[in-house]
Motif scaffolding. Sequence first.
Motif, PDB file in Angstrom:
ATOM      1  N   LYS A  85       0.810  -1.219   0.000  1.00 15.67           N
ATOM      2  CA  LYS A  85       0.000   0.000   0.000  1.00 15.67           C
ATOM      3  C   LYS A  85       0.842   1.266   0.000  1.00 15.67           C
ATOM      4  CE  LYS A  85      -4.479  -1.266   1.448  1.00 15.67           C
ATOM      5  NZ  LYS A  85      -5.592  -0.890   2.282  1.00 15.67           N
ATOM      6  N   SER A 337     -11.321  -2.265   3.109  1.00 16.46           N
ATOM      7  CA  SER A 337     -10.484  -1.356   2.314  1.00 16.46           C
ATOM      8  C   SER A 337     -11.127  -1.134   0.936  1.00 16.46           C
ATOM      9  CB  SER A 337      -9.089  -1.976   2.184  1.00 16.46           C
ATOM     10  OG  SER A 337      -8.289  -1.251   1.319  1.00 16.46           O
ATOM     11  N   ALA A 349      -5.054   6.039   1.456  1.00 16.17           N
ATOM     12  CA  ALA A 349      -5.137   5.341   2.741  1.00 16.17           C
ATOM     13  C   ALA A 349      -3.793   5.441   3.441  1.00 16.17           C
ATOM     14  CB  ALA A 349      -5.503   3.876   2.512  1.00 16.17           C
ATOM     15  N   ASP A 351      -1.499   4.966   7.243  1.00 13.90           N
ATOM     16  CA  ASP A 351      -1.538   4.006   8.358  1.00 13.90           C
ATOM     17  C   ASP A 351      -0.668   4.478   9.517  1.00 13.90           C
ATOM     18  OD1 ASP A 351       0.992   3.359   7.187  1.00 13.90           O
ATOM     19  OD2 ASP A 351       0.919   1.439   8.209  1.00 13.90           O
ATOM     20  N   SER A 379     -11.855   6.013   9.387  1.00  7.23           N
ATOM     21  CA  SER A 379     -10.681   5.357   9.974  1.00  7.23           C
ATOM     22  C   SER A 379     -11.075   3.990  10.504  1.00  7.23           C
ATOM     23  CB  SER A 379     -10.142   6.151  11.156  1.00  7.23           C
ATOM     24  OG  SER A 379      -9.888   7.453  10.778  1.00  7.23           O
ATOM     25  N   GLY A 381      -8.837   0.108  11.911  1.00  7.47           N
ATOM     26  CA  GLY A 381      -7.493  -0.455  12.039  1.00  7.47           C
ATOM     27  C   GLY A 381      -7.251  -1.193  13.317  1.00  7.47           C
ATOM     28  N   HIS A 389      -5.757   2.928  10.123  1.00  6.30           N
ATOM     29  CA  HIS A 389      -5.784   3.182   8.694  1.00  6.30           C
ATOM     30  C   HIS A 389      -6.709   4.371   8.461  1.00  6.30           C
ATOM     31  CE1 HIS A 389      -3.382  -0.235   8.283  1.00  6.30           C
ATOM     32  NE2 HIS A 389      -4.319  -1.126   8.532  1.00  6.30           N
ATOM     33  N   ASN A 391      -8.236   6.993   6.065  1.00  4.00           N
ATOM     34  CA  ASN A 391      -8.528   7.153   4.631  1.00  4.00           C
ATOM     35  C   ASN A 391      -9.027   8.564   4.365  1.00  4.00           C
ATOM     36  OD1 ASN A 391      -8.643   4.110   3.538  1.00  4.00           O
ATOM     37  ND2 ASN A 391      -9.404   4.220   5.641  1.00  4.00           N
ATOM     38  N   THR A 420       4.015   5.714   9.659  1.00  6.03           N
ATOM     39  CA  THR A 420       3.576   4.436   9.091  1.00  6.03           C
ATOM     40  C   THR A 420       3.768   3.293  10.083  1.00  6.03           C
ATOM     41  OG1 THR A 420       3.889   2.796   7.325  1.00  6.03           O
ATOM     42  CG2 THR A 420       5.757   4.262   7.748  1.00  6.03           C
ATOM     43  N   HIS A 423       2.584  -0.204   6.672  1.00  9.16           N
ATOM     44  CA  HIS A 423       2.572  -0.228   5.197  1.00  9.16           C
ATOM     45  C   HIS A 423       3.894   0.184   4.576  1.00  9.16           C
ATOM     46  CE1 HIS A 423      -2.096   0.069   5.087  1.00  9.16           C
ATOM     47  NE2 HIS A 423      -1.650  -1.130   5.403  1.00  9.16           N
TER      48      HIS A 423
END
Length: 465
Positions: A85, A337, A349, A351, A379, A381, A389, A391, A420, A423
């Motif tokens: 990603k 997703s 997206a 993270d 969101s 996760g 995550h 978005n 991050t 990802h």
Amino acid sequence: MIRDPKSVAARCGRLAGDLARRLGAHKVVDDPDLLAELAKDESHAAPRMPDLAVRADSADDVRAVLELAAAHEVPVVARGGGTGKSGGAIPVDGGIVLDLRRMNRIAEIDRENLVAVAEPGVITGALQAAVEAEGLFYPPDPNSLETCTLGGNAAHNAGGPRAFKYGVTREYVLGARVALMGGRAIRTGKRTVKGVAGYDLTALLVGSEGTLGVFTELTLRLVRKPAEIATLLVRMPDEIAAGWAVARIVAAGLVPRVIEFMDAIAVETLRAAGAGGVPANTGALLLVEVDGPDAAGVERDASRLAEIAEAAGAIEVLMARHGGEREQLWAARRTLSDAIKKRARFKVAEDVAVPRAQAPGLLEGLRAIAERRRVLVPSYGHAGDGNYHVNVLWDDEGFDVEPVLAEIFALALALGGTITGEHGVGLTKRAYLGMEVSAESLALQKELKRVFDPKGLMNPGKIFL
Ligand SMILES: Cc1cc2nc3c(=O)[nH]c(=O)nc-3n(C[C@H](O)[C@H](O)[C@H](O)COP(=O)(O)OP(=O)(O)OC[C@H]3O[C@@H](n4cnc5c(N)ncnc54)[C@H](O)[C@@H]3O)c2cc1C
């Protein structure tokens, strides 16, 4: 360094013949339709066609590609499932994509020593199924587990829902065989639980995003399969309350194997997509699992967890009644997703991760950013790890999302977090790495890269600007 595409293409033209003679023409791909499939991953980064691809069958094939590519000064990008990603598998400088999906043999499952040895192209879910059939367990479980590979997981140090209790991929890679640019092969790490002989190159290579070398074999730590699992769905009034519930569960010393979070938009998206088992009228949802060797212990932890969630304001705590219900919930979670992607013309997206107790601050901050910037920011996760995550969705073609991303990263960093959680930096976060990592550390990392790959041919253009 940006290479001239025409000169890379010309060198690939000359290299193609050498590759075909050495490996067999059937392993060398130059059909544009097939190459187009290897031009992208699951990130929002623009695709870029490779000039060639090689379908490697063995470590010898990989070494041969790296030897010939170095001789012709052609860039090489290793590729597993292409589910990354952050644009890591996109060949931004052209050259060769080294497709490792055919290297999918599980060489060994050692029940006595709790070790598996596997090639990098093994699908993560396939390894899990194989070891579970032997009563063992390989915990790393990225939600892409049906399509991602062990090599890609090692390259990104992948996490997943179960990382809260069991840790991420790095904790399970005991050793590796790695092919380096130029064709040298090294063996790193060990097969024992302990081992401190020399620098820990395995730990350096895991998470290096394919920029230092190519994993051709992985020696992986296994654990015993937990006998009992309880799955709870916690309906919370809103995402901030859910953030507090997570902080309280962690503070109480409970160690569920999973605490997954979905905000109201994510829940509503799943319901609209027809996902089964997802409750209505929910401000935020927590999907929590506890596991252990005996039913009584698991039940005790599940009840304690439900009490804490209720004290933190849960509207309702539901328990999955059987494996089918559990699977239904996880199947829904894995489609999230894609379902969110369909809500707008454009989606990015991210993270980010924050220390777990800072989750309410992150979620409040995200809400404020969404309102101020007038974008939808669903969101979800791995809340147990503080890894969200985030978005950003929009429809207007002229909209510049970068300032929104910069604000989201700044928020996570201000809370003591990272840009991050799992990802990787890849292509998409290169411009932001300096927000988190000091100039001195970046310079040292670039020097390390040069030691492994002096000409910058191994997955160029990734991690560093
Ligand atoms: C629906 C969905 C859910 C996801 N959920 C999670 C999640 O829960 N947790 C998580 O961490 N990630 C998740 N991801 C991201 C992604 O699946 C992981 O990063 C995964 O580890 C990538 O594996 P891959 O085989 O697809 O690698 P690819 O995308 O093919 O490659 C990723 C990087 O690894 C390098 N690479 C691949 N194979 C090798 C090798 N053998 N040697 C050296 N370098 C190599 C590539 O060059 C590239 O830089 C998700 C993605 C999707 C689409």
